[in-house]
Motif scaffolding. Structure first.
Motif, short mmCIF file in Angstrom:
data_model
loop_
_atom_site.label_atom_id
_atom_site.label_comp_id
_atom_site.label_asym_id
_atom_site.label_seq_id
_atom_site.Cartn_x
_atom_site.Cartn_y
_atom_site.Cartn_z
N THR A 277 -3.55 -9.65 1.79
CA THR A 277 -4.90 -9.09 1.73
C THR A 277 -5.22 -8.49 0.36
OG1 THR A 277 -4.11 -7.01 2.68
CG2 THR A 277 -5.00 -8.64 4.21
N LEU A 278 -4.48 -8.87 -0.66
CA LEU A 278 -4.74 -8.37 -2.00
C LEU A 278 -6.04 -8.96 -2.55
CD1 LEU A 278 -1.12 -8.68 -3.46
CD2 LEU A 278 -2.28 -6.57 -2.76
N GLU A 279 -6.73 -8.17 -3.36
CA GLU A 279 -7.99 -8.60 -3.97
C GLU A 279 -7.72 -9.20 -5.36
OE1 GLU A 279 -11.32 -5.66 -3.04
OE2 GLU A 279 -9.55 -4.38 -2.82
N THR A 280 -8.69 -9.94 -5.87
CA THR A 280 -8.51 -10.55 -7.18
C THR A 280 -9.41 -9.97 -8.26
OG1 THR A 280 -10.04 -12.33 -6.57
CG2 THR A 280 -7.68 -12.74 -6.24
N LEU A 281 -10.54 -9.37 -7.89
CA LEU A 281 -11.48 -8.83 -8.88
C LEU A 281 -12.27 -7.69 -8.26
CD1 LEU A 281 -12.85 -9.17 -11.72
CD2 LEU A 281 -14.51 -10.65 -10.57
N LEU A 282 -12.34 -6.57 -8.97
CA LEU A 282 -13.14 -5.43 -8.54
C LEU A 282 -14.18 -5.13 -9.62
CD1 LEU A 282 -10.40 -2.93 -7.25
CD2 LEU A 282 -11.89 -4.38 -5.88
N LEU A 283 -15.41 -4.91 -9.22
CA LEU A 283 -16.49 -4.55 -10.13
C LEU A 283 -17.01 -3.18 -9.73
CD1 LEU A 283 -18.45 -7.94 -10.10
CD2 LEU A 283 -16.64 -7.23 -11.67
N ILE A 284 -16.90 -2.21 -10.65
CA ILE A 284 -17.34 -0.85 -10.38
C ILE A 284 -18.07 -0.33 -11.60
CG2 ILE A 284 -16.66 1.47 -9.64
CD1 ILE A 284 -13.99 0.30 -8.72
N GLY A 285 -19.36 -0.10 -11.46
CA GLY A 285 -20.13 0.40 -12.59
C GLY A 285 -20.04 -0.53 -13.78
N ARG B 155 -7.22 0.62 -3.74
CA ARG B 155 -7.51 -0.81 -3.79
C ARG B 155 -6.36 -1.50 -4.52
NH1 ARG B 155 -13.25 -1.28 -3.37
NH2 ARG B 155 -12.96 -3.56 -3.22
N CYS B 156 -6.02 -2.67 -4.06
CA CYS B 156 -4.83 -3.36 -4.57
C CYS B 156 -5.18 -4.77 -5.03
CB CYS B 156 -3.75 -3.43 -3.50
SG CYS B 156 -3.25 -1.82 -2.84
N LEU B 157 -4.92 -5.06 -6.29
CA LEU B 157 -5.18 -6.38 -6.84
C LEU B 157 -3.93 -7.26 -6.72
CD1 LEU B 157 -7.05 -5.41 -10.13
CD2 LEU B 157 -8.07 -6.38 -8.06
N ILE C 125 3.09 1.44 -1.80
CA ILE C 125 1.69 1.03 -1.95
C ILE C 125 1.02 0.91 -0.58
CG2 ILE C 125 0.19 -0.84 -2.73
CD1 ILE C 125 2.21 -1.30 -5.00
N ALA C 126 1.72 0.35 0.39
CA ALA C 126 1.17 0.25 1.74
C ALA C 126 0.91 1.65 2.31
CB ALA C 126 2.10 -0.54 2.64
N TRP C 127 1.80 2.58 2.03
CA TRP C 127 1.64 3.96 2.50
C TRP C 127 0.43 4.60 1.84
CZ3 TRP C 127 1.80 8.78 0.14
CH2 TRP C 127 1.97 9.88 0.98
N MET C 128 0.27 4.36 0.53
CA MET C 128 -0.90 4.91 -0.16
C MET C 128 -2.19 4.32 0.39
SD MET C 128 0.14 7.16 -2.41
CE MET C 128 -1.39 7.33 -3.33
N ARG C 129 -2.19 3.05 0.68
CA ARG C 129 -3.40 2.39 1.16
C ARG C 129 -3.82 2.92 2.53
NH1 ARG C 129 -4.48 -4.13 1.24
NH2 ARG C 129 -3.09 -4.09 3.03
N ALA C 130 -2.83 3.35 3.30
CA ALA C 130 -3.13 3.88 4.64
C ALA C 130 -3.43 5.37 4.64
CB ALA C 130 -1.95 3.60 5.57
N GLY C 131 -3.20 6.04 3.50
CA GLY C 131 -3.37 7.49 3.44
C GLY C 131 -4.81 7.91 3.20
N ASN C 132 -5.01 9.22 3.12
CA ASN C 132 -6.35 9.80 2.99
C ASN C 132 -6.60 10.49 1.66
OD1 ASN C 132 -7.23 9.07 5.63
ND2 ASN C 132 -6.02 10.76 6.47
N ALA C 133 -5.54 10.78 0.91
CA ALA C 133 -5.72 11.55 -0.33
C ALA C 133 -6.50 10.75 -1.38
CB ALA C 133 -4.37 11.96 -0.88
N LEU D 219 -7.71 4.96 -6.50
CA LEU D 219 -6.47 4.46 -7.09
C LEU D 219 -6.50 2.94 -7.04
CD1 LEU D 219 -3.74 5.58 -8.21
CD2 LEU D 219 -2.85 5.37 -5.89
N ILE D 220 -6.41 2.29 -8.20
CA ILE D 220 -6.42 0.84 -8.27
C ILE D 220 -5.07 0.37 -8.81
CG2 ILE D 220 -7.47 -1.21 -9.30
CD1 ILE D 220 -10.08 0.37 -9.52
N PHE D 221 -4.35 -0.39 -7.99
CA PHE D 221 -3.11 -1.02 -8.43
C PHE D 221 -3.47 -2.39 -9.00
CE2 PHE D 221 -1.59 2.03 -5.29
CZ PHE D 221 -0.47 2.56 -5.92
N CYS D 222 -3.05 -2.67 -10.23
CA CYS D 222 -3.51 -3.86 -10.95
C CYS D 222 -2.60 -5.07 -10.79
CB CYS D 222 -3.69 -3.53 -12.43
SG CYS D 222 -5.10 -2.43 -12.74
#
Length: 277
Positions: A167-175, A97-99, A85-93, A65-68
């Motif tokens: 701690t939010l990210e700015t760029l994700l590269l996947i495939g 990743r959060c931008l 969003i914090a709850w989702m980031r701490a969960g296991n399902a 799950l990527i939050f943009c």
């Protein structure tokens, strides 16, 4: 997290599937567009993603799950959006990743330098303060009023929220895909992008004719309550705070599509052509 009763998918799956040669490292990815305080839509969309992921689950791999970005401002429930969003980031399902969006950057700048960043209050910051029970000063109020509002915000905000923002990210590269809040600067390597462009760029990116080597998935700009699927970018911002439509792109090897959650707003509740700032 308390969720509303499950609802049927907002759109028929066959109408939103797009075949592609691009791959995303064998993952099942959901990229959520700008939420802007619409907790009501976020909860509905997460339910639909949970249902959809069961149909497309890959053996041995959690969906991603990527939050943009742009979780806060404009809408009424920014605090609850950040809690979710914090709850989702701490969960296991889901792996989550959060931008960072430009609105999170403005909020962080207000926390660090309230008077210098007072313009944030004019573009949704006042609504975010209200979601924490803080009355916003006028944007041109004396500096001491802004410091007071900032201190009240920090008193009301959980450490978990602040940690998320920091701690939010700015760029994700996947495939074959890259994820950024606003987009990327044409002609600049993805590894050399400036944070300001990743958070704020608009026309230079949206009007680019050449490809970017990867498909760019982004939010930040919208002119419709439908996502944009183009040759070099996928736009998932559908103006949720104004249209009442929140969108997630579903990306798999060889296929893209989307899911949506709809609020009570009708088709005449907004005027097309409004971008975000």
């Amino acid at each position: 997290m308390t969720a509303e009763p499950a609802s049927p998918p907002a759109v028929v799956e066959e109408e939103v599937r797009h075949r592609t040669k691009r791959r995303i490292d064998g993952q099942l990815v959901y990229a959520i567009g700008d939420i802007h305080g619409r907790y009501d839509l976020l909860i509905k969309l997460l339910e639909r993603i949970a249902q959809d992921s069961k149909r497309h689950q890959l053996v041995g791999r959690r969906p991603l799950l990527i939050f943009c970005g742009d979780y806060v401002d404009r809408g009424p429930d920014s605090a609850r959006v950040l809690s979710t969003i914090a709850w989702m980031r701490a969960g296991n399902a889901f792996e989550t990743r959060c931008l960072k969006g430009n609105h999170e950057q403005m909020m962080l700048t207000y926390i660090e330098q309230p008077p210098a960043a007072a313009g944030w209050l004019r573009v949704g910051g006042a609504e975010t303060l209200a979601s924490y029970g803080v009355t916003a000063p006028a944007w041109d109020a004396p500096p001491e009023d802004h410091y007071r509002a900032r201190d009240q915000l920090l008193d009301a905000m959980s450490a978990r929220h602040l940690r998320l923002l920091q701690t939010l990210e700015t760029l994700l590269l996947i495939g074959d895909y890259a994820f950024a809040h606003a987009g990327v600067r044409p002609g600049v390597s993805l590894h050399r992008q400036l944070e300001r462009d990743l958070l704020w760029i608009r026309d230079d990116f949206l009007n680019a004719r050449r490809g970017f080597k990867k498909m760019i998935v982004h939010g930040h700009s919208w002119d419709s309550d439908e996502p944009f699927f183009g040759a070099n970018r996928i736009g998932v911002d559908t103006g949720a705070y104004r249209t009442g439509v929140l969108t997630a792109a579903r990306i798999m090897d060889g296929e893209t599509g989307y899911l949506q959650a709809h609020g009570p707003e009708g088709p005449d509740a907004y005027e097309p052509g409004h971008g975000d700032h």
